[in-house]
Design an enzyme around this catalytic site. Structure first.
Site, PDB file in Angstrom:
ATOM      1  N   SER A  72       0.797  -1.239   0.000  1.00  0.00           N
ATOM      2  CA  SER A  72       0.000   0.000   0.000  1.00  0.00           C
ATOM      3  C   SER A  72       0.827   1.285   0.000  1.00  0.00           C
ATOM      4  O   SER A  72       0.270   2.357  -0.217  1.00  0.00           O
ATOM      5  CB  SER A  72      -0.951   0.008   1.195  1.00  0.00           C
ATOM      6  OG  SER A  72      -2.056  -0.791   0.891  1.00  0.00           O
ATOM      7  N   LYS A  75       0.407   3.394  -2.976  1.00  0.00           N
ATOM      8  CA  LYS A  75      -0.797   4.222  -3.193  1.00  0.00           C
ATOM      9  C   LYS A  75      -0.480   5.717  -3.169  1.00  0.00           C
ATOM     10  O   LYS A  75      -1.120   6.497  -3.858  1.00  0.00           O
ATOM     11  CB  LYS A  75      -1.861   3.876  -2.138  1.00  0.00           C
ATOM     12  CG  LYS A  75      -2.441   2.486  -2.344  1.00  0.00           C
ATOM     13  CD  LYS A  75      -3.281   2.032  -1.161  1.00  0.00           C
ATOM     14  CE  LYS A  75      -3.900   0.667  -1.453  1.00  0.00           C
ATOM     15  NZ  LYS A  75      -4.368  -0.040  -0.281  1.00  0.00           N
ATOM     16  N   TYR A 199      -2.742  -2.081 -10.469  1.00  0.00           N
ATOM     17  CA  TYR A 199      -2.762  -1.927  -9.009  1.00  0.00           C
ATOM     18  C   TYR A 199      -1.907  -3.011  -8.320  1.00  0.00           C
ATOM     19  O   TYR A 199      -1.092  -2.721  -7.440  1.00  0.00           O
ATOM     20  CB  TYR A 199      -4.213  -1.952  -8.496  1.00  0.00           C
ATOM     21  CG  TYR A 199      -4.288  -2.041  -6.995  1.00  0.00           C
ATOM     22  CD1 TYR A 199      -3.885  -0.964  -6.199  1.00  0.00           C
ATOM     23  CD2 TYR A 199      -4.697  -3.209  -6.361  1.00  0.00           C
ATOM     24  CE1 TYR A 199      -3.901  -1.059  -4.812  1.00  0.00           C
ATOM     25  CE2 TYR A 199      -4.722  -3.307  -4.988  1.00  0.00           C
ATOM     26  CZ  TYR A 199      -4.326  -2.231  -4.219  1.00  0.00           C
ATOM     27  OH  TYR A 199      -4.327  -2.330  -2.850  1.00  0.00           O
ATOM     28  N   TYR A 251      -4.220   3.329   7.594  1.00  0.00           N
ATOM     29  CA  TYR A 251      -5.536   2.682   7.594  1.00  0.00           C
ATOM     30  C   TYR A 251      -6.396   3.207   8.744  1.00  0.00           C
ATOM     31  O   TYR A 251      -6.308   4.375   9.100  1.00  0.00           O
ATOM     32  CB  TYR A 251      -5.422   1.145   7.666  1.00  0.00           C
ATOM     33  CG  TYR A 251      -4.345   0.547   6.806  1.00  0.00           C
ATOM     34  CD1 TYR A 251      -4.339   0.743   5.436  1.00  0.00           C
ATOM     35  CD2 TYR A 251      -3.339  -0.216   7.357  1.00  0.00           C
ATOM     36  CE1 TYR A 251      -3.362   0.176   4.632  1.00  0.00           C
ATOM     37  CE2 TYR A 251      -2.360  -0.796   6.565  1.00  0.00           C
ATOM     38  CZ  TYR A 251      -2.377  -0.584   5.209  1.00  0.00           C
ATOM     39  OH  TYR A 251      -1.408  -1.139   4.438  1.00  0.00           O
ATOM     40  N   VAL A 269       0.955  -3.891   3.743  1.00  0.00           N
ATOM     41  CA  VAL A 269       0.851  -5.178   4.434  1.00  0.00           C
ATOM     42  C   VAL A 269       2.126  -6.032   4.341  1.00  0.00           C
ATOM     43  O   VAL A 269       2.236  -7.063   4.999  1.00  0.00           O
ATOM     44  CB  VAL A 269      -0.352  -6.032   3.954  1.00  0.00           C
ATOM     45  CG1 VAL A 269      -1.660  -5.458   4.439  1.00  0.00           C
ATOM     46  CG2 VAL A 269      -0.335  -6.237   2.465  1.00  0.00           C
TER      47      VAL A 269
HETATM   48  N1  LIG Z   1      -2.806  -2.666   2.813  1.00  0.00           N
HETATM   49  C1  LIG Z   1      -2.068  -3.113   1.828  1.00  0.00           C
HETATM   50  O1  LIG Z   1      -0.850  -3.022   1.798  1.00  0.00           O
HETATM   51  C2  LIG Z   1      -2.872  -3.785   0.780  1.00  0.00           C
HETATM   52  C3  LIG Z   1      -2.132  -4.043  -0.497  1.00  0.00           C
HETATM   53  C4  LIG Z   1      -2.497  -5.355  -1.106  1.00  0.00           C
HETATM   54  N2  LIG Z   1      -1.814  -5.509  -2.357  1.00  0.00           N
HETATM   55  C5  LIG Z   1      -3.989  -5.471  -1.269  1.00  0.00           C
HETATM   56  O2  LIG Z   1      -4.536  -4.948  -2.175  1.00  0.00           O
HETATM   57  O3  LIG Z   1      -4.660  -6.097  -0.496  1.00  0.00           O
END
Ligand SMILES: NC(=O)CC[C@H](N)C(=O)O
Length: 325
Positions: A72, A75, A199, A251, A269
């Site tokens: 993430s 992002k 993505y 988050y 994650v």
């Molecule tokens: N929170 C994350 O790092 C999520 C990224 C992961 N690739 C997902 O889409 O679930």
């Protein structure tokens, strides 16, 4: 163009080494993400930190050579890129800047809040929308653009970890559902499978903690790359990215993170965390002109943040009085 960092060797770098060992045991309180099978194989005990300042001064500690995927953290990067490709008004028409308080992969607000505009680009729904609007006529072209933008920040070639990408591509039922929902309500600029490919590939870009620190440093410097002496993205976009990191970057723990650590940050994650420390926010630290911080600790909590990584970052921020507040 490679960027050389000068390792600071003094009591500050010794402190960092000790702090890494002090917080490493907290990894026991978390687990490696298992919903992406390739991430479950990582060593949960690993912990690393790199801090880089605008004059290339650097302090590192722990497992600094370890490679991991952005997840993430990507992002923030694609949000910045989309703003450059499409302009801010276009992006903000399709993704909001409000925290949700829900989990990062939640679908609920896409239905409960009409017209189904994703709440922010730091959660999966918003990030998939953002990936769909990047410039490029194919997923390959879009991913190549993301890689080259990141390479300008970190000063070296990067690549997608194919194993991690494949592992998530085959199990991405939740993200596929999000993408179909977004498509149905008109918030996807390209076909579902294409948006998902971009993505999930951006999530699988492989870095080390110093690469993360460089990303944080450029964001902290409002888009200006202090070593290459070029403005990589507009100041206004950097300010928005930092605001989104503070309000949504960790988050549904973003409120607590802002309250008790007080730095713009984004986690993934994989156990990655990037923090951007602007120059007014660290006067009492070894980085009085600001810095970027990269952390890696793959054992994450239920929310998706690195357990040992957050504790280490809090300790560093407390000890050196780093906060934007
Ligand atoms: N929170 C994350 O790092 C999520 C990224 C992961 N690739 C997902 O889409 O679930």
């Amino acid at each position: 163009m490679p960027i050389h960092h000068n390792q600071v060797k003094n009591h500050d770098s010794q402190s960092i080494g000790q702090w890494v060992e002090q917080f490493r045991p907290f990894a026991k309180e978390g687990k490696c993400a298992s919903y992406i099978p390739a991430l479950a194989q990582k060593d949960p005990q690993q912990l690393a930190i790199s801090i880089i300042g605008p004059n290339s001064e650097q302090i590192v500690g722990g497992d600094v050579t370890e490679l991991f995927t952005l997840q993430s953290v990507s992002k923030v990067v694609t949000f910045i890129l989309a703003c450059m490709d499409r302009g801010l008004p276009y992006v903000l028409e399709r993704v909001d800047v409000e925290p949700t308080g829900d989990t990062f992969n939640s679908i609920i607000r896409l239905e409960s809040h009409q017209p189904g505009k994703p709440f922010n680009p730091m959660i999966n729904a918003g990030a998939i929308t953002v990936s769909s609007m990047l410039d490029g006529s194919s997923p390959q072209e879009k991913v190549a653009k993301i890689l080259s933008f990141l390479e300008q920040m970190v000063g070296k070639q990067l690549k997608v970890n194919e194993e991690v990408f494949q592992s998530e591509w085959q199990t991405a039922n939740r993200n596929r559902s999000l993408a179909y929902y977004l498509m149905d309500s008109g918030f996807l600029d390209c076909p579902v499978e294409e948006a998902l490919e971009v993505y999930l590939k951006q999530c699988a870009i492989e870095v080390n903690v110093s690469d993360l620190a460089m990303i944080g440093l450029v964001i902290a410097n409002d888009g200006y790359h202090p070593q290459r002496k070029i403005q990589l993205f507009p100041k206004q976009v950097a300010k928005l990215a930092k605001a989104l990191m503070v309000t949504c970057g960790m988050y549904n723990a973003s409120g607590k993170f802002a309250a008790f650590i007080g730095l713009p940050a984004k986690s993934g994650v994989s156990g990655a965390i990037v923090a951007a420390v602007p120059n007014h926010a660290s006067l009492e630290s070894p980085f009085p002109a600001g810095c970027g911080i990269g952390i890696y600790g793959p054992a994450i909590d239920d929310i998706g943040n690195s357990v040992a990584g957050v504790k280490l970052l809090k300790h560093v921020a407390d000890e050196w009085n780093m906060t934007i507040f």
